[in-house]
Structure formats: structure tokens, C-alpha cells
Design a protein around this motif. Structure first.
Motif, PDB file in Angstrom:
ATOM      1  N   VAL A  61      88.106  25.680  33.038  1.00  0.00           N
ATOM      2  CA  VAL A  61      87.603  24.435  33.628  1.00  0.00           C
ATOM      3  C   VAL A  61      88.392  24.114  34.888  1.00  0.00           C
ATOM      4  CG1 VAL A  61      87.174  21.979  33.250  1.00  0.00           C
ATOM      5  CG2 VAL A  61      86.932  23.592  31.349  1.00  0.00           C
ATOM      6  N   LEU A  62      87.697  23.767  35.948  1.00  0.00           N
ATOM      7  CA  LEU A  62      88.358  23.366  37.187  1.00  0.00           C
ATOM      8  C   LEU A  62      87.536  22.301  37.885  1.00  0.00           C
ATOM      9  CD1 LEU A  62      87.702  26.032  39.930  1.00  0.00           C
ATOM     10  CD2 LEU A  62      86.947  26.412  37.610  1.00  0.00           C
ATOM     11  N   ARG A  63      88.189  21.590  38.756  1.00  0.00           N
ATOM     12  CA  ARG A  63      87.511  20.534  39.512  1.00  0.00           C
ATOM     13  C   ARG A  63      87.009  21.095  40.831  1.00  0.00           C
ATOM     14  NH1 ARG A  63      88.046  15.779  37.181  1.00  0.00           N
ATOM     15  NH2 ARG A  63      87.226  14.699  39.007  1.00  0.00           N
ATOM     16  N   GLY A  64      85.869  20.607  41.271  1.00  0.00           N
ATOM     17  CA  GLY A  64      85.292  21.097  42.514  1.00  0.00           C
ATOM     18  C   GLY A  64      84.567  20.010  43.276  1.00  0.00           C
ATOM     19  N   THR A  65      83.925  20.418  44.365  1.00  0.00           N
ATOM     20  CA  THR A  65      83.180  19.510  45.224  1.00  0.00           C
ATOM     21  C   THR A  65      81.813  20.106  45.511  1.00  0.00           C
ATOM     22  OG1 THR A  65      85.245  18.793  46.271  1.00  0.00           O
ATOM     23  CG2 THR A  65      83.197  18.247  47.403  1.00  0.00           C
ATOM     24  N   GLY A 121      85.377  25.164  43.751  1.00  0.00           N
ATOM     25  CA  GLY A 121      86.675  24.605  43.385  1.00  0.00           C
ATOM     26  C   GLY A 121      87.751  25.664  43.493  1.00  0.00           C
ATOM     27  N   ILE A 153      78.323  16.568  36.982  1.00  0.00           N
ATOM     28  CA  ILE A 153      78.457  15.602  38.072  1.00  0.00           C
ATOM     29  C   ILE A 153      78.155  14.239  37.482  1.00  0.00           C
ATOM     30  CG2 ILE A 153      77.729  14.962  40.394  1.00  0.00           C
ATOM     31  CD1 ILE A 153      76.609  17.802  40.688  1.00  0.00           C
ATOM     32  N   THR A 183      74.625  17.160  33.744  1.00  0.00           N
ATOM     33  CA  THR A 183      75.102  18.536  33.699  1.00  0.00           C
ATOM     34  C   THR A 183      73.991  19.480  34.133  1.00  0.00           C
ATOM     35  OG1 THR A 183      74.518  18.732  31.354  1.00  0.00           O
ATOM     36  CG2 THR A 183      76.769  18.066  31.877  1.00  0.00           C
ATOM     37  N   GLU A 213      82.247  14.800  43.486  1.00  0.00           N
ATOM     38  CA  GLU A 213      83.160  15.631  42.708  1.00  0.00           C
ATOM     39  C   GLU A 213      82.407  16.210  41.509  1.00  0.00           C
ATOM     40  OE1 GLU A 213      86.633  13.516  41.578  1.00  0.00           O
ATOM     41  OE2 GLU A 213      87.480  13.493  43.604  1.00  0.00           O
ATOM     42  N   ALA A 214      82.783  17.428  41.125  1.00  0.00           N
ATOM     43  CA  ALA A 214      82.114  18.092  40.019  1.00  0.00           C
ATOM     44  C   ALA A 214      83.151  18.744  39.107  1.00  0.00           C
ATOM     45  CB  ALA A 214      81.144  19.151  40.533  1.00  0.00           C
ATOM     46  N   ARG A 215      82.803  18.850  37.840  1.00  0.00           N
ATOM     47  CA  ARG A 215      83.623  19.567  36.864  1.00  0.00           C
ATOM     48  C   ARG A 215      82.949  20.906  36.596  1.00  0.00           C
ATOM     49  NH1 ARG A 215      84.040  19.550  31.041  1.00  0.00           N
ATOM     50  NH2 ARG A 215      86.212  19.740  30.340  1.00  0.00           N
ATOM     51  N   THR A 224      82.765  24.378  34.589  1.00  0.00           N
ATOM     52  CA  THR A 224      83.162  25.061  33.357  1.00  0.00           C
ATOM     53  C   THR A 224      82.571  26.465  33.376  1.00  0.00           C
ATOM     54  OG1 THR A 224      83.181  22.960  32.151  1.00  0.00           O
ATOM     55  CG2 THR A 224      83.151  24.977  30.846  1.00  0.00           C
TER      56      THR A 224
END
Length: 422
Positions: free
Chosen positions: A68-72, A280, A300, A304, A348-350, A352
Motif C-alpha cells: 500500500v502506498l499513497r499517490g496522486t 506514487g 479516492i 474505489t 490524493e489516492a491510496r 493497493t
């Protein structure tokens, strides 16, 4: 009267003191009785509490390991373009700005002016690299013709920049309010002279006596042919500096031009184009098993979207003013399976990413439910009715996201196993 009442008053005072004393003694007795406990009571109160059994249910499901990481959220590509020449201009000066950062732009739109001439956005996969002149042939000509058709103009299936292409360009420039560019005054004068010669030759052919008509007709035909050839290679053109081909619309302005009156500097225009994706950074020297093509999910806000990893590449960060290399990292790009609404851009987005999967359902339990014995065997403790327990030797096949895939005799989905059992 006061003398007779004195003994009675004293007797009443004595009785009140006796009653008060009795009350105090009773209360003291209650307090003392609550503090004095029998040996049985003390043993009961100091006895260890009954063991609470923490259990987890054995599940049958696909076991996955995720990162899991954070992104744009952004668009997939960035396009930079700068006019390198302008029709009939000696200097490249910004004379008009018609859009600003953050604006959505469309094909056929003028985004700015350089030296009084328009900068037009047209649909195309590769950038302009030359003036497209009448009679030119090549991929850029075909691209221009497709772009004009996309705007609704009628263009024949010409192998070169011919009559219908020039006519469509004239309509485009006229609709935008700019003078139609052409191959120049010298060519215009040559065409005018050739047109006059053809007109005169045709007049002489029509007036020639029968004996002289064949010769006059030959001269007229040659004049017509010369005019046609000259017109085919002159006239309306598409200057290199007046068009920017954009591979996909809608496109979003990230940066546009400099102040009006300043000379053009690169990049004059920066567009964000293409499909909406999310990216990300994953810090570390190891991508942790992430590869292109792996399934992924974008989250977002409360929504999802399924997708997949479309690229992963090592990046190198810089550390502020020192300029030293920062920690290594990987940029991970996830593309949704279905086109994502442009309203999510900049959100921002998560992310996975599923880096490993059992493909089919297996029995899984939390890691804390599996213990290792002195004989190197692994086992789980199955909780039975009441305080009953049964130790089952298991084989651990895989792990992921805090769970283990296990196999053991008689073990089935729905069983309860102790968590944290010694």
C-alpha cells in the motif's frame, strides 16, 4: 420557674449524649466489620482471574499479499511545446494569452498568440516538424488532414496537401479570425500572372479561325496546365509555428507562456494529456515485489476503482540545497480498468497493489494463531466446547497481509483457533 427547669434540662442533655455515642459506636462497628475478612474471602479475592480465550475463525478465501502506498491522480502524459518560427515574423514575441494554468482546452482552440499569429491545438500523435506546404506529402500531411476532419471540415482522401486540404485550412483560419497563411507574395504574383496568361490563351483559342484553332488550343491547354501546377504548389499552407499537435483530448493546461511582450521561452505551453492515472513513490532500494501487470486498486475518498500496475521505475530524489542524492525510491503508476473521471485530477489516492495471490481459496488464520514447537513442527490449537482444546499439527504454505495459509488434518473453515496460545 427557671430553677425548677434546670435539673430537667441537665437530664435531657445526658440522654442526647448517650444516644449520639451509641450511633458512633454502631457506625464504627460497621466500618470495622467491612474491613475484617475471613481467610476464604481473602483467598477468593487474590485468586488469578479465569483465563480468557482469544480466538479467531479459520477462513477459506484467496490469500493475498499487498503493498500500500499513497499517490496522486494525474493525467498519463505531459506535453511541452514551443513555437520555433512564426509566419512572416522576425522575432518570437508573446502577443496574447488565451488560457491559463488549470484550464481544459479542446482541439481547434487558439491558446495564445506569438508575434500576432495564432497557436492552434489540433489532434495528432506526433509534433509538427516543418511547414506543411501545398503539394507536400507524408505522415504530417495525413495527420493534418485527419485533424481537420475531426473538426468537421470536408477533406478528400488526398495523398498530398491538395485543394480540399487548403480549402479546409482557409475555413479554419477564417473561423478563428486570423489571416490565412500562404506561401508568400512572390508566389501570389506568379499565380496571378499565370492566371492572366491562361485567361488570355483561352480567349484567343475561342476567337481563333478554324485553321488556327488547333494551335490556339495547344497554347491554351499548356497555359491551363501551367496554372494548375503552380496553384498546386502555392497558396494556403500550415506554418510550423502555428500548430501544436496533441495526442488526446481533453487536455489540461499546466503552464502557458510568459508575460505578453516578452520573447518566447521554452516551454511556451505545457499540457497534461491522456488517460487519468495515479502514481506514487515507494521508498527503498527494493520494489517489494511490485511488477507491471499486477492487479491494483485505487481508493479516492470513499470510492474505489480496480486497475493494474502499468509502470514502475527507479527514481532518484535530491535533498534540498545540499544537492545530495536522497534515498532510492520507485515510482509506481496504476491505471484504472475503466476511464477515470477528470474531476479526480490532483486528488490524493491510496494505491493497493496485489504482489502475490493464492489464486484459489485456501484455509487462512492470523499469524498469531500458529505456534512452533520444540520439534520444529507448527500447530494451531482448536477451541472446543466449554474449555476443550485440540492441538492440530499444520503445514504453512504461504503468507500475506498478516495471515498464513495452512493445511492440517480435520481442520476446516469455521473452526475457532486460539490466538496467542503458547
Amino acid at each position: 420557674m427557671s430553677k425548677e427547669s434546670s435539673p430537667l434540662s441537665r437530664r435531657r442533655s445526658v440522654l442526647l449524649w448517650i444516644a449520639a455515642g451509641t450511633t458512633v459506636l454502631s457506625a464504627t462497628g460497621l466500618v470495622l466489620s467491612s474491613m475484617i475478612k475471613s481467610p476464604a474471602q481473602l483467598a477468593a479475592e487474590t485468586q488469578a482471574p479465569a483465563r480468557t480465550r482469544l480466538t479467531a475463525v479459520v477462513q477459506s478465501r484467496v490469500l493475498r499479499e499487498t503493498v500500500v502506498l499513497r499517490g496522486t491522480v494525474a493525467q498519463a502524459r505531459t506535453l511541452d511545446a514551443t513555437p520555433t518560427s512564426v509566419f512572416e515574423a522576425q522575432r518570437l514575441v508573446v502577443t496574447g494569452i488565451r488560457a491559463k494554468a488549470g484550464d481544459w482546452v479542446k482541439e481547434g482552440q487558439v491558446v495564445g498568440e506569438v508575434s500576432g499569429r495564432p497557436v492552434i491545438l489540433l489532434r495528432g500523435d506526433f509534433p509538427a516538424y516543418r511547414d506543411i506546404r501545398p503539394g507536400s506529402a507524408g505522415k504530417d500531411v495525413t495527420q493534418l488532414q485527419k485533424a481537420l476532419r475531426s473538426l468537421g471540415y470536408s477533406v478528400d482522401d488526398e495523398s498530398t496537401m491538395g485543394w480540399s486540404t487548403k480549402a479546409a485550412l482557409r475555413k479554419l483560419y477564417t473561423s478563428l479570425g486570423f489571416a490565412v497563411p500562404d506561401t508568400g507574395e512572390t508566389d501570389n504574383e506568379a499565380v496571378a500572372a499565370a492566371r492572366a496568361r491562361a485567361k488570355e490563351a483561352n480567349r484567343l483559342r475561342d476567337q481563333a479561325p478554324p485553321a488556327g484553332k488547333p494551335a490556339a488550343a495547344t497554347v491554351a491547354d499548356q497555359a491551363d496546365s501551367d496554372l494548375e501546377q503552380l496553384e498546386a504548389r502555392t497558396g494556403t499552407m500550415m506554418p510550423l509555428g502555428e500548430v501544436i499537435f496533441v495526442p488526446a483530448f481533453p487536455a489540461r493546461v499546466a503552464q502557458l507562456g510568459q508575460a505578453v511582450g516578452r520573447e518566447v521561452q521554452a516551454p511556451f505551453l505545457r499540457l497534461s494529456v491522456g488517460q487519468v492515472i495515479a502514481s506514487g513513490d515507494l521508498t527503498g532500494a527494493d520494489p517489494r515485489g511490485i511488477k507491471t501487470g499486477q492487479p491494483a486498486q485505487l481508493a479516492i475518498g470513499s470510492e474505489t476503482f480496480p486497475g493494474k500496475v502499468t509502470s514502475i521505475g527507479a527514481t532518484q530524489k535530491k535533498d534540498g540545497d545540499a544537492g545530495d542524492a536522497g534515498p532510492p525510491s520507485f515510482t509506481v503508476v496504476v491505471t484504472p480498468d475503466k476511464p477515470l473521471n477528470t474531476k479526480f485530477i490532483s486528488a490524493e489516492a491510496r494505491l493497493t497493489v496485489v504482489v502475490k495471490s493464492s489464486q484459489k481459496p485456501v484455509l487462512v488464520v492470523p499469524v498469531a494463531a500458529v505456534s512452533a514447537g520444540a520439534d520444529s513442527q507448527t500447530y494451531v490449537t482448536v477451541a472446543g466446547p466449554g474449555d476443550g482444546e485440540k492441538v492440530v499439527v499444520v503445514t504453512v504454505d504461504d503468507s500475506g497481509d498478516g495471515y498464513l495459509a495452512i493445511r492440517g488434518p480435520g481442520l476446516k473453515a469455521g473452526d475457532e483457533v486460539l490466538v496467542g496460545a503458547p
